[in-house]
Design an enzyme around this catalytic site. Structure first.
Site, PDB file in Angstrom:
ATOM      1  N   GLY A  77       0.834  -1.182   0.057  1.00  0.00           N
ATOM      2  CA  GLY A  77      -0.065   0.054   0.119  1.00  0.00           C
ATOM      3  C   GLY A  77       0.788   1.191   0.017  1.00  0.00           C
ATOM      4  CB  CYS A  78       0.006   4.787   1.081  1.00  0.00           C
ATOM      5  SG  CYS A  78       0.949   6.369   1.157  1.00  0.00           S
ATOM      6  CG  PHE A  79       5.755   4.778  -0.899  1.00  0.00           C
ATOM      7  CD1 PHE A  79       5.286   5.878  -0.223  1.00  0.00           C
ATOM      8  CD2 PHE A  79       6.514   4.692  -2.084  1.00  0.00           C
ATOM      9  CE1 PHE A  79       5.404   7.105  -1.514  1.00  0.00           C
ATOM     10  CE2 PHE A  79       6.327   5.489  -3.012  1.00  0.00           C
ATOM     11  CZ  PHE A  79       5.863   6.726  -2.724  1.00  0.00           C
TER      12      PHE A  79
END
Length: 161
Positions: A11-13
């Protein structure tokens, strides 16, 4: 001190980086892109790439198995191409293995996670051979350090597997 690197996407880093940076044995983290089609990807142009992390760790203090154990506790590995509000293959759950040993460790950890029955659905985390990691733009690095209270969908959900 023996430095090693690991490459994970979940997902979003931003949120992954913030949680991993605090783990024992972690020396440094970078966010970026891997697993895609173009060279020198950017946030606006990274077809096929996952938002991923490069984790630099001290192999005398932690190991790949421990990193994966934590990884499977901070994101939902059962949602295909999605984490929280983020949807698309950029947000896939993926382990980018660098050798056969890492691949075997990842396969065993996925089996362990599935057998734990902590998730209602089976793990969909992909195992992808690592090729190249491209660091994301500077404003993405250490994002939640620079923007406390910024968006994240990552949190520790369980104790160790």
């Amino acid at each position: 001190m023996k430095h090693k690197k690991a490459y994970l996407a979940g997902g979003c880093f931003w949120g992954m980086e913030e949680l991993f940076r605090k783990q024992p044995g972690i020396i440094d983290t970078h966010v970026g892109y891997t697993g895609g089609k173009n060279t020198d990807p950017t946030y606006e142009n990274h077809p096929g790439h996952a938002e991923a992390m490069e984790i630099i760790y001290d192999a005398d203090k932690t190991n790949f198995n421990k990193l994966l154990d934590f990884y499977f506790r901070i994101h939902d590995p059962t949602t295909l191409h999605r984490q929280g509000n983020d949807i698309g293959s950029s947000y896939r759950s993926a382990i980018f293995y660098q050798n056969d040993e890492e691949k075997k460790i990842a396969e065993k950890m996925i089996q362990k996670v599935n057998e734990s029955k902590r998730w209602q659905q089976p793990v969909v985390t992909s195992l992808e051979a690592f090729d190249t990691f491209y660091k994301a733009e500077d404003y993405h690095q250490d994002y939640l350090q620079k923007n406390p209270g910024g968006y994240t969908c990552h949190f520790v959900r369980f104790d160790s597997y």
